[in-house]
Motif scaffolding. Structure first.
Motif, PDB file in Angstrom:
ATOM      1  N   ASP A   1       0.807  -1.222   0.000  1.00  0.00           N
ATOM      2  CA  ASP A   1       0.000   0.000   0.000  1.00  0.00           C
ATOM      3  C   ASP A   1       0.838   1.269   0.000  1.00  0.00           C
ATOM      4  O   ASP A   1       0.315   2.351   0.244  1.00  0.00           O
ATOM      5  N   TRP A   2       2.157   1.160  -0.250  1.00  0.00           N
ATOM      6  CA  TRP A   2       3.052   2.315  -0.248  1.00  0.00           C
ATOM      7  C   TRP A   2       3.324   2.752  -1.689  1.00  0.00           C
ATOM      8  O   TRP A   2       3.652   1.940  -2.552  1.00  0.00           O
ATOM      9  N   PHE A   3       3.192   4.067  -1.938  1.00  0.00           N
ATOM     10  CA  PHE A   3       3.368   4.632  -3.273  1.00  0.00           C
ATOM     11  C   PHE A   3       4.339   5.819  -3.207  1.00  0.00           C
ATOM     12  O   PHE A   3       4.319   6.587  -2.243  1.00  0.00           O
ATOM     13  N   LEU A   4       5.147   5.951  -4.238  1.00  0.00           N
ATOM     14  CA  LEU A   4       6.114   7.046  -4.325  1.00  0.00           C
ATOM     15  C   LEU A   4       5.992   7.709  -5.684  1.00  0.00           C
ATOM     16  O   LEU A   4       5.886   7.039  -6.708  1.00  0.00           O
ATOM     17  N   SER A   5       5.983   9.033  -5.689  1.00  0.00           N
ATOM     18  CA  SER A   5       6.016   9.777  -6.952  1.00  0.00           C
ATOM     19  C   SER A   5       6.924  10.978  -6.782  1.00  0.00           C
ATOM     20  O   SER A   5       7.025  11.557  -5.694  1.00  0.00           O
ATOM     21  N   GLY A   6       7.610  11.347  -7.856  1.00  0.00           N
ATOM     22  CA  GLY A   6       8.506  12.482  -7.776  1.00  0.00           C
ATOM     23  C   GLY A   6       8.991  12.905  -9.145  1.00  0.00           C
ATOM     24  O   GLY A   6       8.855  12.176 -10.135  1.00  0.00           O
ATOM     25  N   SER A   7       9.541  14.103  -9.199  1.00  0.00           N
ATOM     26  CA  SER A   7      10.117  14.615 -10.444  1.00  0.00           C
ATOM     27  C   SER A   7      11.222  15.591 -10.092  1.00  0.00           C
ATOM     28  O   SER A   7      11.224  16.188  -9.003  1.00  0.00           O
ATOM     29  N   ILE A   8      12.180  15.738 -11.013  1.00  0.00           N
ATOM     30  CA  ILE A   8      13.292  16.657 -10.791  1.00  0.00           C
ATOM     31  C   ILE A   8      13.781  17.179 -12.134  1.00  0.00           C
ATOM     32  O   ILE A   8      13.712  16.477 -13.156  1.00  0.00           O
ATOM     33  N   GLN A   9      14.218  18.427 -12.137  1.00  0.00           N
ATOM     34  CA  GLN A   9      14.907  19.027 -13.275  1.00  0.00           C
ATOM     35  C   GLN A   9      16.252  19.525 -12.739  1.00  0.00           C
ATOM     36  O   GLN A   9      16.298  20.457 -11.927  1.00  0.00           O
ATOM     37  N   TYR A  10      17.311  18.889 -13.185  1.00  0.00           N
ATOM     38  CA  TYR A  10      18.641  19.113 -12.587  1.00  0.00           C
ATOM     39  C   TYR A  10      19.634  19.554 -13.647  1.00  0.00           C
ATOM     40  O   TYR A  10      19.796  18.892 -14.689  1.00  0.00           O
ATOM     41  N   ASP A  11      20.312  20.681 -13.383  1.00  0.00           N
ATOM     42  CA  ASP A  11      21.337  21.216 -14.271  1.00  0.00           C
ATOM     43  C   ASP A  11      22.680  20.591 -13.885  1.00  0.00           C
ATOM     44  O   ASP A  11      23.245  20.908 -12.836  1.00  0.00           O
TER      45      ASP A  11
END
Length: 774
Positions: free
Chosen positions: A608-618
């Motif tokens: 029942d564990w969920f992970l979401s994420g996003s990144i914009q890295y220079d």
């Protein structure tokens, strides 16, 4: 002879309370009150008119005298259509044309069940009287008693010495007792006289006269009031009144008294224009706002309309005006949320055919809290044409528009823009992947009425811009079956690439009318534009490389998705928002070999564990351009624990015109304490300012009979500097309030909407990670 007499018994009106259809759908099966008799099962099968009109009479014993009297005893049943009367004894008097029945008397049909001590039906007047009656609505919670239940010759229902409730059990939590209730079967309304509402057996309200709907027809009258208290508005009491003007019109008027501000009235008028068009008008008004030092009048008016004139023509209109910039921040409007700061005014008419469409629109955007006003579109005409596979698999498309830009302040430049964008593409699609090659010609002409402002000195009266564009986009789909952590999965690997070439032309002689920088996320890497609108079309000579991989479980649910991509620049881009003599003053990454890396992740970590994420890295500057991450724990319905973090640098503050970094930590939860009580709360913290920006806690208790919600809200307020209302020193930076909602089911509705409603009751709405399911 007996057939004609029996028809009088089938004239009982079908009692249905308004809006109860939705209530049944949301009601737990344990709340349904069932009558203490077995459901009636028809003695026949068939739905023809002859079958429905046929009468079945059965009993253990019967005797009759021709033309005088017929007696039926022992398990007597009179049935016709879907209705049935059962009794121990029934006497049919043919001389007086009356039917008497008693002993375990039960009347049943598809809508309700009635038990009574006795029944007298008069054939001549088509009326009947049941004494000592109890009634239940089939599949619903409503039930009650009546000393006398009469069916009139007009097929109306009169109940004397009666009551009703939606609560199960012998001692209901609430009960409405009335001296008399009349149900009009034609108008489908109920009238109640001398009513008392009892809660836990204690009378809490006396109503000498009231009306209720007994079908899904709308009925004029007061709706359930709401109560709340907050630091900005004080004690609030709102009592809506609903006016059913006509089948195609209605109006809701809500006087809302706020002890800190005064009387705030809200009016909503809704209408239907034919079968396929609808709209509404809103007017809200607060005279002499006592909260502000200069006590201004505050108001809102709003109109929206949409629909289809016929199968080809569509219309759309939306217009909103408010008295001041802080209207939505201070007042609980029915039109817009406090987090919205743009009023979009649009009028549009469109025509659609299979391969082409046409539209004409006018648009004006009012941005609350900003001194600069956007340009008005007065008007814009667009034409689109599509010819798929018109020659050897080639697709042809044409987008064209003619737009006139005006400004409320005459010292600004104005312009007329005509744009033509023909394109030819060759798409190849298959299970293994796709490859699309596309060529465009971007032809734009401007006629500009240049202002005398020195900042517009570079603009030219007439500009002709022609740019070529070439775009090649391909994707390959790989797939395999594998196992991770002793579970079987189907894994995909989806590399994709894009080559984009857009010619360069100095565009510093064109004003900015509808153009802004687009979001630079993973999907944005594969766009063919960096700007919205057409005032700036950035030159490009670049490759974009991206990779997506997914995992699907044995139920074919996506449980993992990861995407990674970057643009490789072959040449520097020279076009920015504020070009000066062809130099770029907007971008930094275009003058490097690569763009920032964009990555996105959504996954079901475990159970029942969920992970979401996003990144914009220079990578070159070793700098985080933007990032966010969310962890969810969702073990079941209405059970949620969530932690989130987001970072957005250089976000423009419209009040100070300065850039600020957003670093925000958040926690959110919803959890049932038992079957009837659950808790919802959230807390968001600004790491830069070291302060909480929102705290929300709410309890809701819901039973079969009633629901109550108590919530506490503490949040930062958006306070715009308003030239029309310059007094700002009395405005709070934070707002706190306690809110109470109480609903008696069956009298005021079906109760609060539940956990999802409470999760959305704040500045930061709950958003479930995309594509992933429990």
């Amino acid at each position: 002879m007996q057939i004609r007499y029996f028809l009088a018994l089938c004239l009982l009106p079908q009692l249905v309370l308004a809006d109860e259809t939705e209530t049944v759908a949301e009601t737990s099966s344990q709340c349904i009150v069932e009558p203490p008799v077995k459901p009636y099962v028809p003695l026949y099968e068939g739905n023809s008119p002859e079958d429905l009109a046929r009468i079945y009479i059965s009993s253990d014993r019967s005797s009759a005298q021709m033309g005088k009297e017929a007696t039926f005893t022992g398990d007597v049943n009179f049935s016709q259509g879907g209705r049935n009367i059962a009794a121990d004894k029934a006497i049919l008097n043919q001389e007086s044309e009356e039917l008497h029945a008693n002993g375990n008397l039960v009347f049943q049909d598809d809508i309700f069940t009635v038990t009574a001590d006795s029944l007298v039906a008069k054939m001549r007047s088509n009326s009947a009287i049941l004494s000592g009656a109890q009634y239940w609505l089939t599949g619903q919670q409503i039930h009650g008693d009546a000393d006398r239940l009469e069916i009139t010759k007009e097929n109306n229902l009169l109940l004397s010495g009666t009551n009703f409730t939606t609560c199960p059990g012998k001692d209901p939590d609430w009960l409405l007792e009335a001296d008399r209730i009349k149900i009009d079967s034609t108008e489908e309304w109920g009238e109640i006289w001398d009513a008392k509402i009892k809660i836990a057996g204690v009378p809490v309200m006396y109503v000498p006269y009231m009306t209720i709907p007994v079908s899904d027809k709308r009925k004029s009258g007061f709706l359930f009031p709401t109560f709340s208290t907050s630091t900005t508005n004080g004690v609030e009491v709102a009592t809506p009144y609903y006016w059913n003007i006509a089948p195609e019109y209605d109006l809701t008027f809500t006087p809302n008294y706020m002890s800190a501000r005064g009387l705030y009235t809200k009016t909503e008028f809704r209408y239907l224009a034919g079968e396929n068009q609808q709209g509404q008008l809103n007017f809200e008004y607060l005279a002499d706002d006592d909260k502000l030092a200069n006590s201004p009048d505050r108001y809102l008016y709003h109109w929206e309309h949409s629909g289809a004139i016929n199968k080809n023509w569509r219309v759309l209109a939306n217009y909103t005006e408010v008295s001041d910039n802080n209207y939505f921040n201070d007042l609980n409007s029915d039109v817009q949320r406090a987090t919205d700061n743009q009023l979009n005014r649009i009028g549009e008419i469109s025509y659609f055919e299979q391969n082409w469409d046409f539209s004409a629109r006018v648009q004006d955007i009012k941005v609350l809290g900003e001194e600069e006003k956007p340009y008005q579109v007065m008007p814009q005409v667009t034409f689109n044409y599509r010819a798929p596979s018109y020659w050897h698999g080639l697709d042809f498309k044409l987008y064209s528009e003619a737009t006139n830009f005006e400004h409320q302040d005459r010292e600004y430049s104005a312009a007329t823009r005509v744009h033509l964008e023909p394109s030819i593409s060759y798409p190849i699609h298959g299970p293994a992947g796709s490859l699309t090659s596309e060529v465009k010609l971007l032809q734009t002409n401007y006629w500009q009425d240049v202002s005398e402002d020195p900042s517009d000195s570079e603009l030219r009266d007439r500009v002709n811009r022609t740019l070529p564009e070439v775009r090649i986009h391909g994707q390959v789909n790989f797939e395999r079956f594998t196992d991770y952590f002793d579970s079987q999965y189907r894994q995909t690997l989806e590399p994709q690439f894009q080559y984009l070439y857009v010619g360069y032309e100095d565009q510093s002689d064109i004003g900015i009318y509808d153009t802004a920088l687009l979001q630079e996320d993973y999907n944005g890497l594969f766009r063919d534009r960096r700007f919205s609108g057409l005032d700036r079309i950035a030159d490009a000579n670049q490759f974009t490389l991206g990779l997506t991989t997914r995992l699907f479980n044995e139920q074919n649910h996506e449980v993992f998705k990861f995407s990674l991509g970057q643009i490789i620049y072959l040449e520097d881009s020279r076009v920015g928002i504020n070009d000066i003599n062809g130099t770029n003053d907007t971008f930094v990454q275009e003058n490097t070999s690569n763009s920032a890396i964009a990555a996105e992740l959504t996954t079901q970590l475990y159970a029942d564990w969920f992970l979401s994420g996003s990144i914009q890295y220079d990578v070159k500057e070793s700098e985080n351009k933007k990032s966010e991450v969310t962890v969810d724990y969702r073990p079941g319905t209405n059970k949620l624990l969530q932690a989130s973090y987001r970072y957005v640098p250089d976000l423009l503050n419209t009040n100070t015109n300065e850039s600020v970094d957003i670093k925000q930590l958040g926690f959110r939860g919803a959890w049932p304490i038992n079957d009837n009580l659950y808790l919802v709360g959230n807390w968001y913290y600004d790491l830069n300012e070291s302060r909480a920006v929102e705290t929300y806690t709410g309890f809701q208790y819901e039973s079969c009979c009633w629901a109550v919600r108590l919530s506490y809200h503490y949040r930062i307020k958006t306070n715009y500097i308003d030239e029309d209302n310059p007094v700002q020193d009395t405005r709070e930076l934070f707002e706190s309030g306690i809110y109470l909602n109480f609903v008696i089911k069956g009298l005021g509705g079906s109760g609060p909407l539940g956990v999802s409603d409470m999760l959305d009751d704040g500045l930061f709405n709950y958003r479930k990670p995309l594509y992933l399911m429990n």
